[in-house]
Design an enzyme around this catalytic site. Structure first.
Site, PDB file in Angstrom:
ATOM      1  N   SER A  56     -12.445  -0.940  23.809  1.00  0.00           N
ATOM      2  CA  SER A  56     -12.714  -2.285  24.135  1.00  0.00           C
ATOM      3  C   SER A  56     -11.374  -3.127  24.659  1.00  0.00           C
ATOM      4  O   SER A  56     -11.194  -3.893  25.350  1.00  0.00           O
ATOM      5  CB  SER A  56     -13.089  -3.421  22.771  1.00  0.00           C
ATOM      6  OG  SER A  56     -12.154  -3.258  21.762  1.00  0.00           O
TER       7      SER A  56
ATOM      8  N   HIS B  40      -7.647  -7.409  18.945  1.00  0.00           N
ATOM      9  CA  HIS B  40      -7.434  -7.337  20.400  1.00  0.00           C
ATOM     10  C   HIS B  40      -6.389  -7.972  20.812  1.00  0.00           C
ATOM     11  O   HIS B  40      -5.931  -8.886  20.239  1.00  0.00           O
ATOM     12  CB  HIS B  40      -9.062  -7.818  21.026  1.00  0.00           C
ATOM     13  CG  HIS B  40      -9.997  -7.036  20.881  1.00  0.00           C
ATOM     14  ND1 HIS B  40     -10.923  -7.301  19.687  1.00  0.00           N
ATOM     15  CD2 HIS B  40     -10.780  -5.911  21.450  1.00  0.00           C
ATOM     16  CE1 HIS B  40     -11.825  -6.313  19.590  1.00  0.00           C
ATOM     17  NE2 HIS B  40     -11.562  -5.477  20.614  1.00  0.00           N
TER      18      HIS B  40
ATOM     19  N   ASP C  14      -7.415 -11.826  17.900  1.00  0.00           N
ATOM     20  CA  ASP C  14      -8.167 -11.645  16.575  1.00  0.00           C
ATOM     21  C   ASP C  14      -7.585 -10.748  15.560  1.00  0.00           C
ATOM     22  O   ASP C  14      -8.463 -10.213  14.721  1.00  0.00           O
ATOM     23  CB  ASP C  14      -9.718 -11.396  17.098  1.00  0.00           C
ATOM     24  CG  ASP C  14      -9.773 -10.139  17.783  1.00  0.00           C
ATOM     25  OD1 ASP C  14      -8.725  -9.526  17.970  1.00  0.00           O
ATOM     26  OD2 ASP C  14     -10.830  -9.572  18.017  1.00  0.00           O
TER      27      ASP C  14
END
Lengths: 234, 234
Positions: free
Chosen positions: A11, A186, A183
């Site tokens: 991600s 990320h 967070d």
């Protein structure tokens, strides 16, 4: 005809074309020189990456200038927590990274393969920004685990003679490193800028830079205002 | 194997992967579905674009899903001002756009060709943000000229039966349209967002959307936490 730079990862790669993302910044940086091609897969670990690598990068494809390999943040998810299904044991992570590198080396002998370690984790922030509810009240990932996987990634780079970005260590050298994360896992905009700069610096050391790559077609600065078409004669 | 969307244009395209740019936003939007490929050339008009189009999009290339054609902002530079060397007369602009469309139609019969008009110009801002000194004290571009070229672009789209984004008109429907521009000519972050939304809306009408395109390889939401590898069996 434009050379490519592939970004292969999880991600943190898939999200790299969001606002101020490190992938988009790379594409902007090399706008007239190279195509920055996104191959990020949210949630993937190295085990799953190996299941798709042959389809993502089929044998027929042209060799890119470079490929970034940026996995580990999901492998390092703790096995007994709520993201445990993404966990890959440390020794398998190393084995899988070696297999990914071997695949690229065989496919593209001249391509620069760049390993990027997972970033550090802000354990407390992981509790504030959980993917799902945390009945145990414990984070799904910890910095301790992230650092172990980062170390393993560095070992793979050393064994294979490849350049690497020890993101986990480099980020933590900043006193406010937690602000590089959005967070706890990320990248924030600041973190994206940090990664972008690390990547272009490493690429430059590998002779991939604005100075070494040809720009396609005359730049506006090269066009003679008195005879613009002269620049297009060839 | 991933389909492509090409962005062909001038600086408003070349700059579209900068922070919050419409090109980067498109790449982020289609992150698992399509490669958004940047072919922007700062300062170029349609005359120069036609000089390079055969090399930029060689015959051997695979047909993309779509290509955006976004020229006119430089063609519309006033001939007797300091960006006059970029000027292309209105009728030649139309002729050149038709030739660009014809090239793509012949090369890629199934590709959606999307014309985007130049944006409006904020004449006063052009004096505040000149490319070079303005000895005449007059802007290099005007909204009046931009609107004429935009109208011509729309005519080309209608003649060719192509979808188009009348950016010049649509932007000016907002009372604060000048805030969509950063220097009276290029897009601000707000302007980039505006263009991004126009492009994805038009692509969706052409059946190119998150709903119609397949995502490559299992999404994390499709992976069974109790048996992740099942998703990779095929």
């Amino acid at each position: 005809m434009r050379p490519k730079i592939y970004l292969f990862g999880d991600s943190i790669t898939e999200g790299s074309f969001s606002n101020g993302g490190w992938g988009a910044s790379l594409a902007h940086h090399f706008a007239r020189m190279a195509d920055v091609v996104l191959r990020g897969y949210i949630g993937y670990n190295t085990r799953w990456a190996l299941k798709v690598i042959h389809k993502v990068f089929p044998a027929a494809g042209d060799a890119p200038l470079a490929v970034t390999v940026f996995f580990g943040a999901n492998d390092a998810a703790l096995p007994d927590r709520d993201s445990g299904f993404q966990h890959v044991p440390l020794d398998e992570y190393k084995h899988n990274l070696l297999a990914i590198v071997a695949y690229f080396k065989k496919q593209w002998p001249s391509t620069r393969i760049i390993l990027i370690t997972p970033p550090p984790v802000d354990d407390n922030a992981r509790l504030l920004y959980p993917f799902v509810e945390k009945p145990l009240g414990l984070p799904d990932r910890t910095n301790e685990a992230a650092c172990q996987y980062a170390k393993q990634c560095l070992d793979v780079a050393a064994e294979c003679g490849l350049p690497a970005i020890h993101l986990c260590e480099k980020m933590q050298q900043l006193p406010d490193w937690k602000s590089l994360l959005s967070d706890g896992l990320h990248l924030s905009q600041k973190g994206n800028k940090f990664v972008f700069e690390e990547v272009i610096n490493l690429l430059a050391k590998e002779q991939i830079s604005l100075e070494t790559l040809p720009a396609d077609f005359p730049l506006i600065s090269e066009i003679d205002p008195n005879d613009p078409l002269k620049s297009f004669a060839n």
